[in-house]
Design a protein around this motif. Structure first.
Motif, PDB file in Angstrom:
ATOM      1  N   ASN A 401       0.818  -1.219   0.000  1.00 46.03           N
ATOM      2  CA  ASN A 401       0.000   0.000   0.000  1.00 46.03           C
ATOM      3  C   ASN A 401       0.845   1.259   0.000  1.00 46.03           C
ATOM      4  O   ASN A 401       0.356   2.341  -0.271  1.00 46.03           O
ATOM      5  CB  ASN A 401      -0.928   0.013   1.219  1.00 46.03           C
ATOM      6  CG  ASN A 401      -1.937  -1.109   1.146  1.00 46.03           C
ATOM      7  OD1 ASN A 401      -2.208  -1.632   0.081  1.00 46.03           O
ATOM      8  ND2 ASN A 401      -2.472  -1.485   2.286  1.00 46.03           N
ATOM      9  N   ASN A 404       6.201   4.100  -2.332  1.00 46.62           N
ATOM     10  CA  ASN A 404       7.640   3.870  -2.522  1.00 46.62           C
ATOM     11  C   ASN A 404       7.952   2.388  -2.531  1.00 46.62           C
ATOM     12  O   ASN A 404       8.705   1.898  -3.361  1.00 46.62           O
ATOM     13  CB  ASN A 404       8.448   4.534  -1.399  1.00 46.62           C
ATOM     14  CG  ASN A 404       8.540   6.014  -1.607  1.00 46.62           C
ATOM     15  OD1 ASN A 404       8.663   6.471  -2.735  1.00 46.62           O
ATOM     16  ND2 ASN A 404       8.438   6.761  -0.523  1.00 46.62           N
TER      17      ASN A 404
ATOM     18  N   MET B   1      -2.397   5.998   7.009  1.00 53.17           N
ATOM     19  CA  MET B   1      -3.579   5.205   6.626  1.00 53.17           C
ATOM     20  C   MET B   1      -4.011   5.504   5.187  1.00 53.17           C
ATOM     21  O   MET B   1      -4.448   4.637   4.448  1.00 53.17           O
ATOM     22  CB  MET B   1      -4.719   5.543   7.589  1.00 53.17           C
ATOM     23  CG  MET B   1      -5.989   4.771   7.349  1.00 53.17           C
ATOM     24  SD  MET B   1      -5.813   3.012   7.605  1.00 53.17           S
ATOM     25  CE  MET B   1      -5.753   2.963   9.386  1.00 53.17           C
ATOM     26  N   SER B   3      -2.318   5.999   2.655  1.00 56.93           N
ATOM     27  CA  SER B   3      -1.562   5.243   1.659  1.00 56.93           C
ATOM     28  C   SER B   3      -2.158   3.867   1.415  1.00 56.93           C
ATOM     29  O   SER B   3      -1.942   3.266   0.381  1.00 56.93           O
ATOM     30  CB  SER B   3      -0.107   5.129   2.084  1.00 56.93           C
ATOM     31  OG  SER B   3      -0.042   4.446   3.300  1.00 56.93           O
ATOM     32  N   ARG B   4      -2.907   3.385   2.396  1.00 60.99           N
ATOM     33  CA  ARG B   4      -3.527   2.061   2.203  1.00 60.99           C
ATOM     34  C   ARG B   4      -4.533   2.066   1.065  1.00 60.99           C
ATOM     35  O   ARG B   4      -4.861   1.053   0.490  1.00 60.99           O
ATOM     36  CB  ARG B   4      -4.206   1.612   3.492  1.00 60.99           C
ATOM     37  CG  ARG B   4      -3.152   1.483   4.567  1.00 60.99           C
ATOM     38  CD  ARG B   4      -3.653   0.867   5.804  1.00 60.99           C
ATOM     39  NE  ARG B   4      -2.501   0.807   6.695  1.00 60.99           N
ATOM     40  CZ  ARG B   4      -2.501   0.224   7.852  1.00 60.99           C
ATOM     41  NH1 ARG B   4      -3.560  -0.366   8.272  1.00 60.99           N
ATOM     42  NH2 ARG B   4      -1.423   0.214   8.597  1.00 60.99           N
ATOM     43  N   VAL B  18      -1.458   9.316  -3.580  1.00 68.19           N
ATOM     44  CA  VAL B  18      -1.015  10.242  -2.547  1.00 68.19           C
ATOM     45  C   VAL B  18       0.437  10.642  -2.803  1.00 68.19           C
ATOM     46  O   VAL B  18       1.258   9.840  -3.175  1.00 68.19           O
ATOM     47  CB  VAL B  18      -1.115   9.537  -1.189  1.00 68.19           C
ATOM     48  CG1 VAL B  18      -0.496  10.377  -0.090  1.00 68.19           C
ATOM     49  CG2 VAL B  18      -2.552   9.248  -0.896  1.00 68.19           C
ATOM     50  N   VAL B  19       0.731  11.912  -2.643  1.00 67.12           N
ATOM     51  CA  VAL B  19       2.124  12.324  -2.720  1.00 67.12           C
ATOM     52  C   VAL B  19       2.782  11.966  -1.395  1.00 67.12           C
ATOM     53  O   VAL B  19       2.385  12.422  -0.342  1.00 67.12           O
ATOM     54  CB  VAL B  19       2.223  13.836  -2.951  1.00 67.12           C
ATOM     55  CG1 VAL B  19       3.660  14.298  -2.823  1.00 67.12           C
ATOM     56  CG2 VAL B  19       1.682  14.182  -4.317  1.00 67.12           C
ATOM     57  N   ALA B  20       3.755  11.129  -1.477  1.00 67.58           N
ATOM     58  CA  ALA B  20       4.400  10.676  -0.245  1.00 67.58           C
ATOM     59  C   ALA B  20       5.280  11.774   0.331  1.00 67.58           C
ATOM     60  O   ALA B  20       5.796  12.607  -0.397  1.00 67.58           O
ATOM     61  CB  ALA B  20       5.237   9.455  -0.557  1.00 67.58           C
ATOM     62  N   ASN B  23      10.646  11.700   2.694  1.00 65.40           N
ATOM     63  CA  ASN B  23      11.474  11.223   3.800  1.00 65.40           C
ATOM     64  C   ASN B  23      12.660  10.437   3.249  1.00 65.40           C
ATOM     65  O   ASN B  23      12.859  10.343   2.039  1.00 65.40           O
ATOM     66  CB  ASN B  23      10.634  10.364   4.755  1.00 65.40           C
ATOM     67  CG  ASN B  23       9.920   9.267   4.011  1.00 65.40           C
ATOM     68  OD1 ASN B  23      10.348   8.901   2.911  1.00 65.40           O
ATOM     69  ND2 ASN B  23       8.865   8.755   4.567  1.00 65.40           N
ATOM     70  N   ALA B  25      13.229   7.289   3.221  1.00 62.41           N
ATOM     71  CA  ALA B  25      12.866   6.095   2.448  1.00 62.41           C
ATOM     72  C   ALA B  25      12.538   6.469   1.018  1.00 62.41           C
ATOM     73  O   ALA B  25      12.959   5.785   0.080  1.00 62.41           O
ATOM     74  CB  ALA B  25      11.677   5.406   3.096  1.00 62.41           C
ATOM     75  N   SER B  26      11.815   7.579   0.837  1.00 65.03           N
ATOM     76  CA  SER B  26      11.423   7.916  -0.529  1.00 65.03           C
ATOM     77  C   SER B  26      12.626   8.391  -1.335  1.00 65.03           C
ATOM     78  O   SER B  26      12.729   8.112  -2.529  1.00 65.03           O
ATOM     79  CB  SER B  26      10.296   8.943  -0.537  1.00 65.03           C
ATOM     80  OG  SER B  26      10.784  10.190  -0.145  1.00 65.03           O
ATOM     81  N   ALA B  29      14.411   5.410  -2.375  1.00 68.59           N
ATOM     82  CA  ALA B  29      13.666   4.737  -3.448  1.00 68.59           C
ATOM     83  C   ALA B  29      13.900   5.436  -4.782  1.00 68.59           C
ATOM     84  O   ALA B  29      14.078   4.798  -5.816  1.00 68.59           O
ATOM     85  CB  ALA B  29      12.182   4.708  -3.114  1.00 68.59           C
ATOM     86  N   ARG B  30      13.932   6.777  -4.763  1.00 66.42           N
ATOM     87  CA  ARG B  30      14.156   7.531  -6.005  1.00 66.42           C
ATOM     88  C   ARG B  30      15.546   7.273  -6.560  1.00 66.42           C
ATOM     89  O   ARG B  30      15.740   7.163  -7.779  1.00 66.42           O
ATOM     90  CB  ARG B  30      13.963   9.027  -5.757  1.00 66.42           C
ATOM     91  CG  ARG B  30      12.514   9.431  -5.744  1.00 66.42           C
ATOM     92  CD  ARG B  30      12.380  10.930  -5.509  1.00 66.42           C
ATOM     93  NE  ARG B  30      11.070  11.239  -4.985  1.00 66.42           N
ATOM     94  CZ  ARG B  30       9.957  11.253  -5.702  1.00 66.42           C
ATOM     95  NH1 ARG B  30       9.994  10.968  -6.977  1.00 66.42           N
ATOM     96  NH2 ARG B  30       8.806  11.532  -5.152  1.00 66.42           N
ATOM     97  N   LEU B  32      17.303   4.603  -6.134  1.00 70.84           N
ATOM     98  CA  LEU B  32      17.282   3.255  -6.717  1.00 70.84           C
ATOM     99  C   LEU B  32      16.590   3.282  -8.078  1.00 70.84           C
ATOM    100  O   LEU B  32      17.036   2.635  -9.027  1.00 70.84           O
ATOM    101  CB  LEU B  32      16.540   2.285  -5.796  1.00 70.84           C
ATOM    102  CG  LEU B  32      17.287   1.768  -4.572  1.00 70.84           C
ATOM    103  CD1 LEU B  32      16.371   0.891  -3.745  1.00 70.84           C
ATOM    104  CD2 LEU B  32      18.524   0.981  -4.964  1.00 70.84           C
ATOM    105  N   ASP B  33      15.514   4.052  -8.155  1.00 65.97           N
ATOM    106  CA  ASP B  33      14.750   4.125  -9.397  1.00 65.97           C
ATOM    107  C   ASP B  33      15.620   4.647 -10.546  1.00 65.97           C
ATOM    108  O   ASP B  33      15.596   4.117 -11.657  1.00 65.97           O
ATOM    109  CB  ASP B  33      13.525   5.023  -9.196  1.00 65.97           C
ATOM    110  CG  ASP B  33      12.567   4.943 -10.365  1.00 65.97           C
ATOM    111  OD1 ASP B  33      12.209   3.813 -10.743  1.00 65.97           O
ATOM    112  OD2 ASP B  33      12.211   5.993 -10.915  1.00 65.97           O
ATOM    113  N   GLN B  35      18.866   4.457 -10.785  1.00 60.85           N
ATOM    114  CA  GLN B  35      19.839   3.414 -11.149  1.00 60.85           C
ATOM    115  C   GLN B  35      19.187   2.320 -11.986  1.00 60.85           C
ATOM    116  O   GLN B  35      19.780   1.810 -12.932  1.00 60.85           O
ATOM    117  CB  GLN B  35      20.435   2.803  -9.890  1.00 60.85           C
ATOM    118  CG  GLN B  35      21.349   3.743  -9.115  1.00 60.85           C
ATOM    119  CD  GLN B  35      21.823   3.100  -7.824  1.00 60.85           C
ATOM    120  OE1 GLN B  35      22.410   2.044  -7.824  1.00 60.85           O
ATOM    121  NE2 GLN B  35      21.540   3.758  -6.709  1.00 60.85           N
ATOM    122  N   VAL B  36      17.957   1.989 -11.606  1.00 61.35           N
ATOM    123  CA  VAL B  36      17.241   0.931 -12.350  1.00 61.35           C
ATOM    124  C   VAL B  36      16.998   1.376 -13.787  1.00 61.35           C
ATOM    125  O   VAL B  36      17.208   0.607 -14.740  1.00 61.35           O
ATOM    126  CB  VAL B  36      15.903   0.579 -11.658  1.00 61.35           C
ATOM    127  CG1 VAL B  36      15.046  -0.302 -12.557  1.00 61.35           C
ATOM    128  CG2 VAL B  36      16.163  -0.127 -10.358  1.00 61.35           C
TER     129      VAL B  36
END
Lengths: 646, 175
Positions: A401, A404, B1, B3-4, B18-20, B23, B25-26, B29-30, B32-33, B35-36
């Motif tokens: 959910n 990221n 919640m 994000s669920r 939702v715009v996360a 933080n 983690a994001s 993640a970006r 990594l994205d 690099q991918v």
């Protein structure tokens, strides 16, 4: 305890506060454009009589349409691989701009947004049709939205003039609506949303966002009215029904927060009992009845909820809420029983989380999910939808959910698929390498023999013989020389008749040979008549045989050419192929290492996020357990004070 | 919640998420994205070069035979599966999913077979199985004689409608 429970239920309210504008790039839409381009470029059938150029063009068209086959079936990697291969071999139709548009579509579909952005930007510097200019701005808007840069997205969207193809206009208004919502220009947003032509395609989603934003920005009544309209949409379509549920759920929790339980109940009861939002609706419904002091009514949704999958947070809360309702009804014995069962369930959940944390820490947990879900079903949305059905996948639904986490997981899946693909290539290349070596060996051994055999056949002499025979046949046919095409038996018969003739002639004069001559003439006449009657058929058969001989000679020539080519190929091309393969193997090795590194990084990320989330959930269960034990102690205290047996 | 909700919306292809919050983690993640994306591009180029090498090595033009399938309207016949035999040997068969049929109906073409045949005469038999007019089970075979020379052979099987006969028609065209 009541306050604690109420706080947990308020979680849902966040649903209303954090919706904003960001669109998922929906490349499927671009397939429409391909159809458009395709029909314009290739809609005309080829004329019956085709030139070589037309045939070559048609071959290119066939290749182009095979790319569409993979694109339309969501096999984006193969579509991209084919496109790049045909492009390199100059086997694609000649319209560069259309082909680049297609390539960007595939890039977007495969998640290569940076590449797509580069092409869009380069297209804009060229002299392209106006509709394509607008379309590139449209997709650049969506790419910026994906990056989370709303300001850049708004700038890109502002560049769109009036040439956007009709199929994209509703989504354009939707994006305009959402960006205006984000800038708190609610009237402008509402105006854009009104322009959406298909009432059930984009408008309800834009209206939903608008309603949420109005509620959050001090125009509550207007927002409530809009959400109420969304909740009453007349449609059986699954996405619309889900949106209706969400609108009603949102309103239900809004009124729950405002302590208007009757209205909360009205909206929450509209949410489907088995839809994706049903658990939250059941939980809220229980709290609404509870707020009205109607604990018997509250028990109905909570007991239903407590029977559901206990990995869901709402179910975990219901395990606490249901016995709370029993206790409020003074059914202390049932409350105590339920609390005891809840303790067992919570402990079971904890064990599951322990097991899950252990599995996650071992590293291959996520790859197992990928393998269970299979690579080839490449459409991410369908893939994610099927994960819950896998043995391991059901445990990470709550993790997916998170946006990221979802993106990293999707990339992880793609990387594993790429690595798997390279492994297949590595095996194939070994086979090809062996084939080449074997071929070289065979060539070395058999080529000289074959060439010698062919030379022995002396093609030129055979050709000369054939030509002589053809010329003779021509004469026979022209002169009607039917005796020349008599078969062996007939020729023997003719010979015998000639011998008989000689014998008759050599008879002494005293014999009357006239009757014998007459009989001989009759026999000769009959035989010649028989031979003559078969003349045309025989000439036809012989001519057919001549054609076959001609084809055989031509085949002999081609075989000689092939052998000559093979001799040349043997010496040079195999060396080149081996070199190419060596270079490929080096590149594969490099990609393999990079993929392994990146896969490890993704695994580490997924493990890290999953562990944090799982520990938080574990902590929540610990809190629930403490609350249950406290509640049991309270019941036991009450029974001690009142002297009643619980 | 909130994000669920996203996953469900995503599954339903509802285009808003939702715009996360930005933080750690994001941002990880970006990174990594990015690099991918770069690695994907490199691997795609590698695959392209491998595909070209494979075709040169394994399917040289002097022996190459490709068979394609396309649909033209297809109102009188709903294709379910196809079998291809060359010189009486089964070389390809395919059972179609709904998505594949939709792709063909939209103008896509499927390459059913790629193989090698020596120069000379060959016979292709294509067997089409599906539902014909009035939803009846329908099976039709079509035969094509071809002569392989030194150029690659492209055979296009097309399923089309003959409105006059209210029947499907199965055509083979050599390119």
């Amino acid at each position: 305890m009541t306050n604690d429970l109420a706080n947990t239920s308020n979680n849902i309210e966040i649903v209303m506060t954090s919706f904003t504008v960001k669109a998922i790039i929906k490349p499927v839409k671009l397939t429409f454009l391909f159809c458009l381009i395709f029909s314009v470029l290739y809609g005309q059938p080829l004329a019956a009589k085709t030139t070589k150029q037309e045939i070559d063009d048609h071959k290119k068209e066939l290749r182009y349409r095979t790319i569409l086959f993979h694109l339309y079936t969501d096999d984006y990697f193969t579509a991209l691989n084919k496109f790049k291969t045909f492009e390199r071999l100059n086997q694609l139709p000649g319209n560069d701009i259309e082909m680049e548009s297609m390539l960007t579509g595939i890039y977007l579909s495969y998640g290569l947004y940076d590449k797509a952005e580069q092409i869009f930007q380069s297209l804009q510097k060229r002299n392209i049709p106006l509709y394509l200019t607008d379309l590139t701005w449209f997709y650049l808007t969506k790419i910026q939205l994906r990056k989370g840069d709303l300001s850049a997205a708004a700038s890109a969207l502002a560049n769109i003039e009036t040439h956007l193809p009709n199929a994209f206009k509703d989504e354009y208004y939707y994006l305009q609506g959402n960006l205006n919502i984000n800038n708190k220009n609610f009237d402008a947003a509402a105006d854009f949303l009104k322009q959406i032509s298909k009432l059930l395609d984009w408008r309800p989603f834009g209206q939903f966002n608008l309603g949420i934003s109005l509620i959050n920005h001090d125009d509550r009544d207007k927002g409530v009215a809009i959400l109420a309209d969304v909740g009453e949409l007349d449609s059986e379509r699954e996405d619309i029904v889900a949106l209706k549920d969400k609108a009603n759920l949102t309103l239900g929790y809004l009124f729950l927060r405002e302590k208007n339980s009757d209205l909360a109940i009205r909206y929450l009861e509209k949410v489907r009992l088995h839809g994706p939002f049903s658990n939250k609706a059941l939980l809220g419904l229980g709290w609404a009845h509870s707020n009205n002091q109607q604990f018997d009514r509250a028990l109905v949704p909570w007991l239903e909820l407590s029977q559901r999958d206990f990995l869901d947070a709402t179910v975990q809360e219901a395990l606490l809420a249901a016995p709370y309702a029993f206790s409020q009804l003074n059914a202390l014995s049932q409350a105590l029983d339920f609390y005891q069962k809840s303790i067992d369930r919570y402990q079971q959940i904890q064990k599951n989380f322990d097991h899950l944390l252990n599995a996650v820490s071992q590293g291959d947990f996520f790859s197992k999910i990928i393998i269970e879900g299979q690579f080839n079903d490449v459409a991410l949305s369908r893939y994610l939808g099927s994960i819950a059905e896998t043995k391991h996948g059901q445990f990470i639904q709550f993790l997916l959910n998170d946006e990221n986490f979802q993106n990293v997981f999707a990339n992880y899946r793609d990387l594993l698929a790429l690595k798997e693909g390279i492994a297949v290539w590595r095996d194939n290349l070994d086979i090809y390498d062996n084939s080449i070596k074997l071929r070289a060996k065979l060539f070395k051994k058999t080529l000289p023999e074959l060439k010698q055999k062919l030379e022995n056949r002396n093609q030129q002499a055979l050709k000369k013989k054939h030509d002589w025979f053809a010329s003779r046949m021509n004469k026979i046919s022209k002169n009607g020389n039917f005796v020349a095409v008599a078969n062996e038996h007939e020729r023997n018969q003719l010979l015998q008749l000639e011998l008989l003739d000689e014998k008759i002639r050599s008879l002494p004069a005293k014999y009357n040979s006239s009757p014998l001559y007459r009989r001989l003439e009759i026999l000769q006449g009959t035989l010649l008549w028989n031979i003559a009657s078969k003349f045309e058929e025989r000439v036809h058969h012989i001519n057919q045989a001549m054609v076959s001989i001609e084809e055989g000679l031509s085949l002999l020539g081609r075989q000689k050419n092939i052998l000559d080519d093979a001799s040349n190929f043997n010496s040079n091309d195999d060396v080149l192929s081996s070199k190419s393969m060596f270079l490929m193997q080096q590149r594969m090795q490099k990609s393999w290492s990079m993929l392994t590194q990146l896969i490890n990084k993704h695994e580490a990320y997924l493990q890290h996020v999953a562990s944090i989330e799982l520990r938080q959930q574990q902590q929540q269960i610990v809190t629930y357990l403490a609350q249950v034990r406290f509640a049991i102690a309270q019941i036991l205290d009450r029974s001690t004070e009142t002297g009643e047996q619980p | 919640m909130s994000s669920r909700i996203i996953i469900i919306l995503f599954l339903l292809m509802i285009p808003f998420v939702v715009v996360a919050e930005q933080n750690d983690a994001s941002s990880a993640a970006r990174s990594l994205d990015a690099q991918v994306q770069q690695l994907k591009s490199e691997v795609i180029n590698l695959n392209r070069d491998l595909s070209i090498l494979e075709e040169e090595l394994m399917f040289p033009s002097s022996t190459q035979v490709s068979v394609f399938l396309s649909l033209d309207i297809g109102k009188f016949f709903k294709l379910e599966s196809v079998k291809i035999k060359i010189d009486e040997k089964l070389v390809s068969s395919h059972i179609y999913s709904e998505r594949e049929i939709q792709a063909l109906e939209k103008g896509a073409v499927q390459r059913l077979f790629l193989g090698n045949y020596k120069p000379g005469k060959h016979t292709l038999v294509a067997v089409f199985i599906g539902q014909g007019p009035k939803d009846r089970e329908y099976q039709r075979a079509t035969t094509h004689h071809l002569e392989k020379k030194t150029a690659p052979v492209f055979l296009e099987l097309t399923i089309t409608d003959t409105v006059n006969k209210q029947q499907p028609e199965f055509l083979v065209k050599e390119w």
